[in-house]
Scaffold this motif. Structure first.
Motif, PDB file in Angstrom:
ATOM      1  N   MET A   3      45.356  38.938  31.462  1.00 22.35           N
ATOM      2  CA  MET A   3      44.445  40.057  31.686  1.00 22.35           C
ATOM      3  C   MET A   3      43.928  40.082  33.121  1.00 22.35           C
ATOM      4  O   MET A   3      43.790  41.155  33.715  1.00 22.35           O
ATOM      5  CB  MET A   3      43.275  39.988  30.702  1.00 22.35           C
ATOM      6  CG  MET A   3      43.626  40.407  29.279  1.00 22.35           C
ATOM      7  SD  MET A   3      44.434  42.024  29.158  1.00 22.35           S
ATOM      8  CE  MET A   3      43.260  43.073  30.004  1.00 22.35           C
ATOM      9  N   ASP A   4      43.640  38.919  33.694  1.00 27.83           N
ATOM     10  CA  ASP A   4      43.193  38.890  35.090  1.00 27.83           C
ATOM     11  C   ASP A   4      44.267  39.460  36.005  1.00 27.83           C
ATOM     12  O   ASP A   4      43.966  40.138  36.996  1.00 27.83           O
ATOM     13  CB  ASP A   4      42.862  37.452  35.507  1.00 27.83           C
ATOM     14  CG  ASP A   4      41.630  36.927  34.796  1.00 27.83           C
ATOM     15  OD1 ASP A   4      40.808  37.756  34.357  1.00 27.83           O
ATOM     16  OD2 ASP A   4      41.490  35.696  34.668  1.00 27.83           O
ATOM     17  N   TYR A   5      45.525  39.184  35.671  1.00 29.27           N
ATOM     18  CA  TYR A   5      46.619  39.688  36.501  1.00 29.27           C
ATOM     19  C   TYR A   5      46.835  41.185  36.294  1.00 29.27           C
ATOM     20  O   TYR A   5      46.974  41.944  37.260  1.00 29.27           O
ATOM     21  CB  TYR A   5      47.904  38.929  36.182  1.00 29.27           C
ATOM     22  CG  TYR A   5      49.127  39.517  36.839  1.00 29.27           C
ATOM     23  CD1 TYR A   5      49.364  39.330  38.198  1.00 29.27           C
ATOM     24  CD2 TYR A   5      50.027  40.287  36.109  1.00 29.27           C
ATOM     25  CE1 TYR A   5      50.473  39.887  38.812  1.00 29.27           C
ATOM     26  CE2 TYR A   5      51.138  40.844  36.711  1.00 29.27           C
ATOM     27  CZ  TYR A   5      51.359  40.643  38.062  1.00 29.27           C
ATOM     28  OH  TYR A   5      52.457  41.210  38.663  1.00 29.27           O
ATOM     29  N   VAL A   6      46.856  41.638  35.029  1.00 24.23           N
ATOM     30  CA  VAL A   6      47.221  43.019  34.754  1.00 24.23           C
ATOM     31  C   VAL A   6      46.164  43.989  35.286  1.00 24.23           C
ATOM     32  O   VAL A   6      46.462  45.150  35.574  1.00 24.23           O
ATOM     33  CB  VAL A   6      47.453  43.213  33.235  1.00 24.23           C
ATOM     34  CG1 VAL A   6      46.146  43.398  32.481  1.00 24.23           C
ATOM     35  CG2 VAL A   6      48.387  44.393  32.971  1.00 24.23           C
ATOM     36  N   ARG A   7      44.931  43.540  35.441  1.00 26.68           N
ATOM     37  CA  ARG A   7      43.889  44.406  36.012  1.00 26.68           C
ATOM     38  C   ARG A   7      44.168  44.723  37.475  1.00 26.68           C
ATOM     39  O   ARG A   7      43.659  45.714  38.003  1.00 26.68           O
ATOM     40  CB  ARG A   7      42.513  43.741  35.876  1.00 26.68           C
ATOM     41  CG  ARG A   7      41.994  43.669  34.444  1.00 26.68           C
ATOM     42  CD  ARG A   7      40.547  43.223  34.409  1.00 26.68           C
ATOM     43  NE  ARG A   7      40.069  43.040  33.036  1.00 26.68           N
ATOM     44  CZ  ARG A   7      39.962  41.868  32.432  1.00 26.68           C
ATOM     45  NH1 ARG A   7      40.272  40.759  33.092  1.00 26.68           N
ATOM     46  NH2 ARG A   7      39.530  41.786  31.188  1.00 26.68           N
TER      47      ARG A   7
END
Length: 254
Positions: free
Chosen positions: A189-193
């Motif tokens: 999730m940190d990456y996809v944001r």
């Protein structure tokens, strides 16, 4: 034969009652303004057309992304599928990116070795495997033992986006229950944001991997983890890579 002329007449309730008393059947009709209006049909969004198997890779892939990841531009690259990003791909409760089943089975599997397919749960049909391990019916008077859920591991994989670069190590796996192939893991999730795509964007999914090459006992170049590039279709056509304008230094995507 002459033409028949149609005439519009008003409905007269008293005349209908007199006609019924005289023995003739009146016309069963109601005023037009008494008819309920029809509901408007909802316009359904057309499904995406079937993506062709062979497609031209984004020009920045070999020119900039592969060198930035420390990979040779001759690494094998495969188009996997085209999909529309859904809300579940960006939902922190789901915490995964789904790869369409057709692309995973027909175009991703040939890129992997048997050990890699086994790690990603893509080697066997999960439905057949579940049927083989089905427990027999319990004896009368005994309760059925609670079935344990399938433990999902995965094949190490890195997602790549034109804006966010490459992710840390994630896992690629096919769920035995839904048979869906997903990318998951800590930090997803940190990456996809930070990625350039958002909900309802149409994206192309590409996969590439470098195999180790040895000559006379010496390693010429090392192998790499599986990489999955997710690029918006418009960006792929317009060459919208931030590294296309200026030369990308080595490993700048990490």
């Amino acid at each position: 034969m002459g033409k028949r002329c149609l005439a519009m007449v008003l409905y007269d309730g008293s005349a209908a009652a007199n006609a019924k008393a005289a023995g003739s059947e009146p016309i069963d009709a109601v005023p037009l303004n008494a008819i309920a209006p029809r509901r408007r049909r909802l316009r359904l969004r057309r499904p995406l057309p079937a993506a062709p198997v062979h497609r031209e890779a984004p020009p920045c892939l070999r020119a900039h992304i592969l060198p930035a990841l420390g990979l040779r531009d001759a690494a094998e690259v495969r188009f996997i599928h085209e999909k529309r990003v859904t809300s579940t791909d960006l939902d922190p409760h789901q915490n995964r990116f789904r790869i369409p089943t057709d692309g995973a089975l027909r175009r991703l599997r040939p890129l992997l070795t048997l050990d890699e397919l086994d790690a990603a749960n893509l080697l066997y049909d999960p439905a057949a495997a579940a049927a083989q391990h089905q427990e027999p019916e319990p004896e009368p008077g005994k309760k059925r033992r609670k079935r344990q859920g399938m433990v999902h591991g995965g094949l190490p994989v890195r997602l790549v986006d034109l804006a966010a670069g490459a992710s840390g190590e994630l896992l690629l796996s096919r769920w035995s229950s839904s048979h869906g192939t997903i990318v998951k893991g800590s930090g997803y999730m940190d990456y996809v944001r930070r990625c350039s795509f958002k909900e309802n964007d149409v994206v192309e999914i590409w996969a590439f991997k470098q195999r180790e090459f040895r000559l006379l006992g010496k390693t010429i170049f090392h192998g790499s983890a599986l990489h999955v590039l997710v690029v918006k279709r418009d960006d792929a056509r317009q060459h919208g890579c931030r590294y296309c304008c200026t030369p990308a230094p080595a490993r700048c995507l990490e």
